[in-house]
Motif scaffolding. Structure first.
Motif, PDB file in Angstrom:
ATOM      1  N   PHE A  60      47.843  32.488  49.379  1.00 32.62           N
ATOM      2  CA  PHE A  60      47.999  33.908  49.081  1.00 32.62           C
ATOM      3  C   PHE A  60      48.599  34.134  47.701  1.00 32.62           C
ATOM      4  CE2 PHE A  60      51.087  37.458  49.097  1.00 32.62           C
ATOM      5  CZ  PHE A  60      50.192  38.515  49.134  1.00 32.62           C
ATOM      6  N   ASN A  61      48.027  35.104  46.997  1.00 32.35           N
ATOM      7  CA  ASN A  61      48.564  35.567  45.720  1.00 32.35           C
ATOM      8  C   ASN A  61      48.488  37.087  45.736  1.00 32.35           C
ATOM      9  OD1 ASN A  61      48.801  36.453  42.955  1.00 32.35           O
ATOM     10  ND2 ASN A  61      48.378  34.349  42.310  1.00 32.35           N
ATOM     11  N   ALA A  62      49.602  37.743  45.477  1.00 29.19           N
ATOM     12  CA  ALA A  62      49.666  39.205  45.604  1.00 29.19           C
ATOM     13  C   ALA A  62      48.793  39.932  44.593  1.00 29.19           C
ATOM     14  CB  ALA A  62      51.112  39.675  45.464  1.00 29.19           C
ATOM     15  N   ASN A  63      48.450  39.278  43.478  1.00 28.76           N
ATOM     16  CA  ASN A  63      47.584  39.918  42.485  1.00 28.76           C
ATOM     17  C   ASN A  63      46.170  40.063  43.037  1.00 28.76           C
ATOM     18  OD1 ASN A  63      49.641  40.014  40.537  1.00 28.76           O
ATOM     19  ND2 ASN A  63      49.186  37.917  39.870  1.00 28.76           N
ATOM     20  N   ARG A  64      45.627  41.255  42.896  1.00 33.06           N
ATOM     21  CA  ARG A  64      44.259  41.492  43.348  1.00 33.06           C
ATOM     22  C   ARG A  64      43.348  41.483  42.126  1.00 33.06           C
ATOM     23  NH1 ARG A  64      43.744  44.773  48.947  1.00 33.06           N
ATOM     24  NH2 ARG A  64      45.499  43.762  49.969  1.00 33.06           N
ATOM     25  N   GLU A  65      42.452  40.473  42.109  1.00 34.76           N
ATOM     26  CA  GLU A  65      41.678  40.226  40.901  1.00 34.76           C
ATOM     27  C   GLU A  65      40.226  40.669  41.007  1.00 34.76           C
ATOM     28  OE1 GLU A  65      42.054  36.060  41.086  1.00 34.76           O
ATOM     29  OE2 GLU A  65      44.049  35.980  40.189  1.00 34.76           O
ATOM     30  N   ALA A  66      39.744  40.850  42.206  1.00 36.07           N
ATOM     31  CA  ALA A  66      38.315  41.060  42.404  1.00 36.07           C
ATOM     32  C   ALA A  66      37.989  42.538  42.617  1.00 36.07           C
ATOM     33  CB  ALA A  66      37.829  40.206  43.566  1.00 36.07           C
ATOM     34  N   ARG A  67      36.904  42.831  43.308  1.00 36.44           N
ATOM     35  CA  ARG A  67      36.431  44.210  43.496  1.00 36.44           C
ATOM     36  C   ARG A  67      37.346  45.005  44.411  1.00 36.44           C
ATOM     37  NH1 ARG A  67      30.517  43.785  45.610  1.00 36.44           N
ATOM     38  NH2 ARG A  67      30.671  46.049  45.451  1.00 36.44           N
ATOM     39  N   ASN A  68      38.143  44.316  45.194  1.00 31.76           N
ATOM     40  CA  ASN A  68      39.135  44.940  46.070  1.00 31.76           C
ATOM     41  C   ASN A  68      38.514  45.766  47.196  1.00 31.76           C
ATOM     42  OD1 ASN A  68      41.804  45.135  46.856  1.00 31.76           O
ATOM     43  ND2 ASN A  68      42.174  47.015  45.705  1.00 31.76           N
ATOM     44  N   ILE A  69      37.322  45.371  47.631  1.00 33.44           N
ATOM     45  CA  ILE A  69      36.741  45.918  48.855  1.00 33.44           C
ATOM     46  C   ILE A  69      36.139  44.764  49.654  1.00 33.44           C
ATOM     47  CG2 ILE A  69      36.271  48.236  47.954  1.00 33.44           C
ATOM     48  CD1 ILE A  69      33.328  47.369  47.654  1.00 33.44           C
ATOM     49  N   VAL A  70      36.093  44.931  50.950  1.00 37.49           N
ATOM     50  CA  VAL A  70      35.517  43.906  51.825  1.00 37.49           C
ATOM     51  C   VAL A  70      33.994  43.996  51.757  1.00 37.49           C
ATOM     52  CG1 VAL A  70      35.341  43.071  54.197  1.00 37.49           C
ATOM     53  CG2 VAL A  70      37.523  43.972  53.345  1.00 37.49           C
ATOM     54  N   THR A  71      33.342  42.851  51.529  1.00 38.54           N
ATOM     55  CA  THR A  71      31.882  42.782  51.477  1.00 38.54           C
ATOM     56  C   THR A  71      31.412  41.531  52.221  1.00 38.54           C
ATOM     57  OG1 THR A  71      31.916  41.520  49.420  1.00 38.54           O
ATOM     58  CG2 THR A  71      31.791  43.933  49.221  1.00 38.54           C
ATOM     59  N   TYR A  72      30.101  41.407  52.372  1.00 31.38           N
ATOM     60  CA  TYR A  72      29.558  40.139  52.840  1.00 31.38           C
ATOM     61  C   TYR A  72      29.666  39.115  51.710  1.00 31.38           C
ATOM     62  CZ  TYR A  72      27.873  42.259  57.102  1.00 31.38           C
ATOM     63  OH  TYR A  72      27.822  42.887  58.309  1.00 31.38           O
ATOM     64  N   HIS A  73      29.983  37.879  52.081  1.00 37.06           N
ATOM     65  CA  HIS A  73      30.208  36.843  51.067  1.00 37.06           C
ATOM     66  C   HIS A  73      28.870  36.330  50.530  1.00 37.06           C
ATOM     67  CE1 HIS A  73      32.011  33.400  49.048  1.00 37.06           C
ATOM     68  NE2 HIS A  73      33.204  33.917  49.314  1.00 37.06           N
ATOM     69  N   ALA A  74      28.809  36.159  49.213  1.00 41.57           N
ATOM     70  CA  ALA A  74      27.568  35.701  48.569  1.00 41.57           C
ATOM     71  C   ALA A  74      27.384  34.194  48.644  1.00 41.57           C
ATOM     72  CB  ALA A  74      27.560  36.139  47.108  1.00 41.57           C
ATOM     73  N   GLY A  75      28.382  33.481  49.153  1.00 44.43           N
ATOM     74  CA  GLY A  75      28.318  32.028  49.214  1.00 44.43           C
ATOM     75  C   GLY A  75      29.000  31.398  48.021  1.00 44.43           C
ATOM     76  N   VAL A  76      29.203  30.087  48.087  1.00 40.94           N
ATOM     77  CA  VAL A  76      29.861  29.377  46.986  1.00 40.94           C
ATOM     78  C   VAL A  76      28.804  28.815  46.041  1.00 40.94           C
ATOM     79  CG1 VAL A  76      31.939  28.849  48.314  1.00 40.94           C
ATOM     80  CG2 VAL A  76      30.009  27.257  48.380  1.00 40.94           C
ATOM     81  N   VAL A  77      29.194  28.642  44.768  1.00 39.46           N
ATOM     82  CA  VAL A  77      28.268  28.138  43.760  1.00 39.46           C
ATOM     83  C   VAL A  77      28.329  26.614  43.702  1.00 39.46           C
ATOM     84  CG1 VAL A  77      27.628  28.186  41.310  1.00 39.46           C
ATOM     85  CG2 VAL A  77      28.516  30.253  42.429  1.00 39.46           C
ATOM     86  N   THR A  78      29.526  26.059  43.517  1.00 39.87           N
ATOM     87  CA  THR A  78      29.841  24.625  43.440  1.00 39.87           C
ATOM     88  C   THR A  78      29.427  24.035  42.093  1.00 39.87           C
ATOM     89  OG1 THR A  78      27.832  23.521  44.275  1.00 39.87           O
ATOM     90  CG2 THR A  78      29.335  24.496  45.912  1.00 39.87           C
ATOM     91  N   ASN A  79      30.006  22.875  41.814  1.00 43.42           N
ATOM     92  CA  ASN A  79      29.673  22.171  40.561  1.00 43.42           C
ATOM     93  C   ASN A  79      28.258  21.611  40.579  1.00 43.42           C
ATOM     94  OD1 ASN A  79      29.899  19.718  42.063  1.00 43.42           O
ATOM     95  ND2 ASN A  79      32.113  19.763  41.732  1.00 43.42           N
TER      96      ASN A  79
END
Length: 239
Positions: free
Chosen positions: A192-211
């Motif tokens: 957990f990190n209190a800073n909110r960095e993203a869109r700040n709404i709940v959405t369906y996850h797009a999946g991970v990209v990976t290396n």
């Protein structure tokens, strides 16, 4: 003769007095109330079973809540602090402590890929509340999944309901996949990190990209990718 008459008269007087006394006692005796039996509380118990359908995404310990009102999340709306804490670090304690909760239960350990866990939860004298379940995909920044606000009135004793659920994105942390940002075994980084960095709404996850797909800064590899659904969840009323 006079003696016999006196005796009979005396006997009548005594008998009459006794009858009057008996009548008087019946009239003045209080009516004894009939005790009302104390109602016996009835336990209503449910089992929640979650199976991890992913290849390499352990799930955080299940958080299970029975409640009358409210949602744990709503697609398109901002995540609560309790949901953010769970979705970023797998800590379900704040969700379990929500004031809307009537009963709660937690899984004892993470659920590995292909494995299942069953959590039992009991509430007294209620069959018309709602149940919600949440868990984090720990090899991600803030992906989670679960069941939000299912009406338990639909289940009689012995009934079950089963669903398959997709991954959701809490929207509270960028899906950078960068080193030290993922709490699961792929990284062992920050939760957990209190800073909110993203869109700040709940959405369906797009999946991970990976290396493997060209995100050189990602600590994830191809094994950490996931398809939907990511879990199978069953709620059973057992008493």
């Amino acid at each position: 003769m006079k003696s016999r008459k006196k005796i009979k008269l005396l006997s009548l007087v005594v008998t009459s007095a006794m009858l009057l006394a008996a009548c008087s006692d019946n009239d003045t005796d209080p009516v004894q109330p009939v005790p009302v039996p104390t109602p016996t509380s009835v336990d209503v118990t449910y089992e929640v079973t979650v199976t991890n359908l992913t290849n390499a995404q352990p799930l955080s310990p299940l958080g299970v809540i029975i409640h009358d009102e409210g949602h744990l999340w709503t697609i398109g709306e901002t995540a609560s602090l309790a949901l953010e804490t769970m979705a970023e670090g797998g800590d379900n304690s704040q969700l379990l402590a929500l004031p809307v909760g009537l009963a709660n239960a937690s899984g004892m350990a993470p659920i590995g890929p292909g494995n299942s866990d069953t959590v039992s939860i009991t509430i007294q004298d209620r069959v018309d509340s709602y149940i919600s379940v949440a868990t984090m995909l720990v090899n991600t920044n803030d992906a989670f999944t679960g069941l939000d606000k299912y009406n338990l009135a639909e289940l009689a004793v012995g009934d079950s309901q089963t669903w398959r659920f997709a991954a959701l994105d809490a929207g509270t942390e960028e899906n950078s996949e960068a080193m030290s940002t993922i709490p699961g075994p792929a990284d062992g980084g920050e939760g957990f990190n209190a800073n909110r960095e993203a869109r700040n709404i709940v959405t369906y996850h797009a999946g991970v990209v990976t290396n493997a797909d060209g995100l050189d800064t990602s600590v994830l590899d191809a094994s950490h990718k996931f398809d939907n659904p990511v879990i199978r969840l069953t709620v059973t009323r057992i008493e």
